[in-house]
Design a protein around this motif. Structure first.
Motif, short mmCIF file in Angstrom:
data_model
loop_
_atom_site.label_atom_id
_atom_site.label_comp_id
_atom_site.label_asym_id
_atom_site.label_seq_id
_atom_site.Cartn_x
_atom_site.Cartn_y
_atom_site.Cartn_z
N LEU A 3 0.82 -1.21 0.00
CA LEU A 3 0.00 0.00 0.00
C LEU A 3 0.85 1.27 0.00
O LEU A 3 0.56 2.22 -0.72
N GLU A 4 1.92 1.28 0.79
CA GLU A 4 2.77 2.47 0.85
C GLU A 4 3.36 2.80 -0.52
O GLU A 4 3.38 3.97 -0.92
N GLU A 5 3.81 1.79 -1.23
CA GLU A 5 4.37 2.02 -2.56
C GLU A 5 3.31 2.52 -3.53
O GLU A 5 3.57 3.40 -4.36
N LYS A 6 2.11 1.96 -3.44
CA LYS A 6 1.03 2.40 -4.33
C LYS A 6 0.66 3.86 -4.07
O LYS A 6 0.41 4.61 -5.01
N ILE A 7 0.62 4.25 -2.80
CA ILE A 7 0.29 5.64 -2.47
C ILE A 7 1.33 6.58 -3.05
O ILE A 7 0.99 7.60 -3.66
N LYS A 8 2.59 6.24 -2.89
CA LYS A 8 3.67 7.09 -3.42
C LYS A 8 3.66 7.10 -4.94
O LYS A 8 3.76 8.17 -5.56
N GLU A 9 3.53 5.93 -5.56
CA GLU A 9 3.59 5.83 -7.02
C GLU A 9 2.44 6.57 -7.68
O GLU A 9 2.60 7.24 -8.69
N ARG A 10 1.25 6.46 -7.10
CA ARG A 10 0.06 7.06 -7.70
C ARG A 10 -0.20 8.49 -7.21
O ARG A 10 -1.16 9.13 -7.65
N LEU A 12 -1.47 9.58 -4.43
CA LEU A 12 -2.83 9.65 -3.90
C LEU A 12 -2.94 10.66 -2.77
O LEU A 12 -2.01 10.86 -2.01
N ASN A 13 -4.10 11.30 -2.69
CA ASN A 13 -4.33 12.26 -1.60
C ASN A 13 -5.23 11.65 -0.54
O ASN A 13 -5.84 10.60 -0.74
N ALA A 14 -5.31 12.31 0.60
CA ALA A 14 -6.07 11.78 1.74
C ALA A 14 -7.55 11.60 1.41
O ALA A 14 -8.18 10.63 1.84
N GLU A 15 -8.11 12.51 0.64
CA GLU A 15 -9.53 12.43 0.31
C GLU A 15 -9.84 11.17 -0.51
O GLU A 15 -10.82 10.48 -0.26
N SER A 16 -9.00 10.88 -1.47
CA SER A 16 -9.20 9.69 -2.30
C SER A 16 -9.09 8.41 -1.49
O SER A 16 -9.89 7.48 -1.64
N ILE A 17 -8.09 8.36 -0.61
CA ILE A 17 -7.90 7.19 0.23
C ILE A 17 -9.08 7.02 1.18
O ILE A 17 -9.57 5.91 1.39
N PHE A 18 -9.58 8.12 1.73
CA PHE A 18 -10.72 8.04 2.65
C PHE A 18 -11.95 7.47 1.96
O PHE A 18 -12.59 6.54 2.47
N VAL A 19 -12.28 8.02 0.79
CA VAL A 19 -13.48 7.57 0.08
C VAL A 19 -13.34 6.11 -0.34
O VAL A 19 -14.27 5.31 -0.15
N ALA A 20 -12.19 5.74 -0.89
CA ALA A 20 -11.99 4.35 -1.31
C ALA A 20 -12.05 3.40 -0.12
O ALA A 20 -12.66 2.32 -0.20
N SER A 21 -11.46 3.79 1.00
CA SER A 21 -11.48 2.94 2.19
C SER A 21 -12.88 2.82 2.76
O SER A 21 -13.29 1.75 3.20
N LEU A 22 -13.63 3.91 2.76
CA LEU A 22 -15.00 3.89 3.25
C LEU A 22 -15.86 2.96 2.40
O LEU A 22 -16.59 2.11 2.94
N LEU A 23 -15.77 3.09 1.09
CA LEU A 23 -16.55 2.23 0.21
C LEU A 23 -16.14 0.76 0.36
O LEU A 23 -17.00 -0.13 0.39
N ALA A 24 -14.86 0.51 0.47
CA ALA A 24 -14.39 -0.87 0.65
C ALA A 24 -14.90 -1.45 1.96
O ALA A 24 -15.34 -2.60 2.01
N GLY A 25 -14.87 -0.66 3.02
CA GLY A 25 -15.36 -1.12 4.31
C GLY A 25 -16.85 -1.42 4.30
O GLY A 25 -17.30 -2.43 4.84
N LEU A 26 -17.63 -0.54 3.67
CA LEU A 26 -19.07 -0.77 3.55
C LEU A 26 -19.35 -2.02 2.73
O LEU A 26 -20.25 -2.81 3.06
N ASN A 27 -18.59 -2.22 1.67
CA ASN A 27 -18.77 -3.40 0.84
C ASN A 27 -18.43 -4.68 1.60
O ASN A 27 -19.18 -5.66 1.55
#
Length: 65
Positions: A3-10, A12-27
């Protein structure tokens, strides 16, 4: 790749990670389904459209049949 490498490579900002994590958790907990997406989709789209207008983004509306 972790995950750390993906965040750096892409760059990613905090807002994107929050929304993706929220949706993944709900799913994963079985709460997120097509019915929920249908209920919140319209309101989300309306909010994003207003946000884009305020920020000056060019918005193109179209219908896909």
């Amino acid at each position: 790749m972790g995950l750390e490498e993906k965040i750096k490579e892409r760059d990613l900002n905090a807002e994107s990670i929050f929304v993706a994590s929220l949706l993944a958790g709900l799913n994963e907990s079985g709460i997120l389904n097509q019915g929920i997406i249908n209920l919140i989709g319209g309101g989300t789209a309306e909010f994003l459209f207003k946000f884009a207008k305020v920020k000056g983004f060019e918005v193109s509306l179209f219908l896909s049949l």
